[in-house]
Enzyme design. Structure first.
Site, PDB file in Angstrom:
ATOM      1  N   GLU A  78       0.851  -1.181   0.000  1.00  0.00           N
ATOM      2  CA  GLU A  78       0.000   0.000   0.000  1.00  0.00           C
ATOM      3  C   GLU A  78       0.891   1.236   0.000  1.00  0.00           C
ATOM      4  O   GLU A  78       1.849   1.340   0.783  1.00  0.00           O
ATOM      5  CB  GLU A  78      -0.909   0.032   1.229  1.00  0.00           C
ATOM      6  N   ALA A 128      -3.275  14.987   8.811  1.00  0.00           N
ATOM      7  CA  ALA A 128      -3.611  13.584   9.089  1.00  0.00           C
ATOM      8  C   ALA A 128      -2.973  13.118  10.392  1.00  0.00           C
ATOM      9  O   ALA A 128      -3.575  12.361  11.159  1.00  0.00           O
ATOM     10  CB  ALA A 128      -3.160  12.701   7.931  1.00  0.00           C
ATOM     11  N   GLU A 177      -5.011  14.653  13.228  1.00  0.00           N
ATOM     12  CA  GLU A 177      -6.308  13.984  13.315  1.00  0.00           C
ATOM     13  C   GLU A 177      -6.178  12.618  13.981  1.00  0.00           C
ATOM     14  O   GLU A 177      -6.995  12.237  14.828  1.00  0.00           O
ATOM     15  CB  GLU A 177      -6.906  13.846  11.909  1.00  0.00           C
TER      16      GLU A 177
END
Length: 224
Positions: A148, A160, A163
């Site tokens: 990935e 990100a 978060e």
């Protein structure tokens, strides 16, 4: 967590080793591309590169959450982010250039694309996710392994990271005023990316026109 026989443990160790090899292959590809960009275009599209292979325990927990039997075979079939690379780019346009070049390499087989840049998540999350297969050459065989790849800008990555920390701190139950502020911060990060991209475009145009202006200036001086 259930116990495993020695043979099963050996299968798990082999599987994770194969993913480590696949990650090494992908790291090398990305490093070479970055160095080529520096040599040819005098620009490094990649600011940071971070990779990891999930632990056996983490993979097994994910299989259990999916309601699947905990085996190495099921892990290879159903868990596609065992090997992961996070790429942080300078500009949004660099992300798409990098993806285009990477996916046109004949030994990279794209399995899945999720573009959260063009289609952000409702909370403001932006990133481009790829699942690709790369070959791992062993002494007796060649295996295609999933990797990935998450590619984002510095601003997207900063958002990100924040978060993730907030959701971890509140055990995923975040007060609404904080989710609202996170969404606002995502909009500001997007504005910053667009602003920096615009400055870069103007800078590139100036660099293209500068030699011509110098030539015209020198020609004017010589004609006097």
């Amino acid at each position: 967590m259930e116990t495993h026989t020695q043979e099963e443990v050996s299968q798990w160790v082999s599987l994770i080793t194969y993913y480590k090899f696949a990650l090494d292959e992908m790291d090398t590809k990305l490093t070479i591309l970055n160095e080529e960009f520096q040599h040819v275009h005098d620009h490094n599209p990649i600011e940071h590169l971070k990779s990891r292979v999930k632990s056996m325990e983490s993979i097994q927990r994910k299989l259990e959450r999916k309601g699947l039997e905990v085996t190495a075979e099921h892990a290879e079939q159903h868990i596609h982010d065992i090997a992961g690379v996070r790429v942080t780019c300078s500009f949004e346009s660099d992300i798409y250039k990098l993806v285009n070049i990477l996916c046109n390499q004949d030994d990279v087989h794209v399995q899945e694309v999720k573009d959260y840049i063009q289609h952000p998540k409702s909370n403001g999350y932006k990133s481009l996710h790829l699942i690709v297969q790369v070959p791992v050459f062993l002494s007796t065989e060649k295996k295609l392994m999933n990797v990935e790849i998450q590619i984002r800008t510095v601003a997207m990555d900063f958002w990100a990271s924040l978060e993730h920390k907030i959701y971890y701190k509140f055990d995923k139950t975040v007060p609404k005023h904080l989710t609202d502020e996170l969404k606002e911060a995502a909009d500001l990060a997007n504005y910053l990316d667009k602003k920096m991209e615009g400055i870069r475009t103007k800078m590139d145009k100036y660099k293209e026109s500068a030699p011509l202006l110098d030539e015209l200036f020198e020609h004017g001086e010589n004609s006097e």
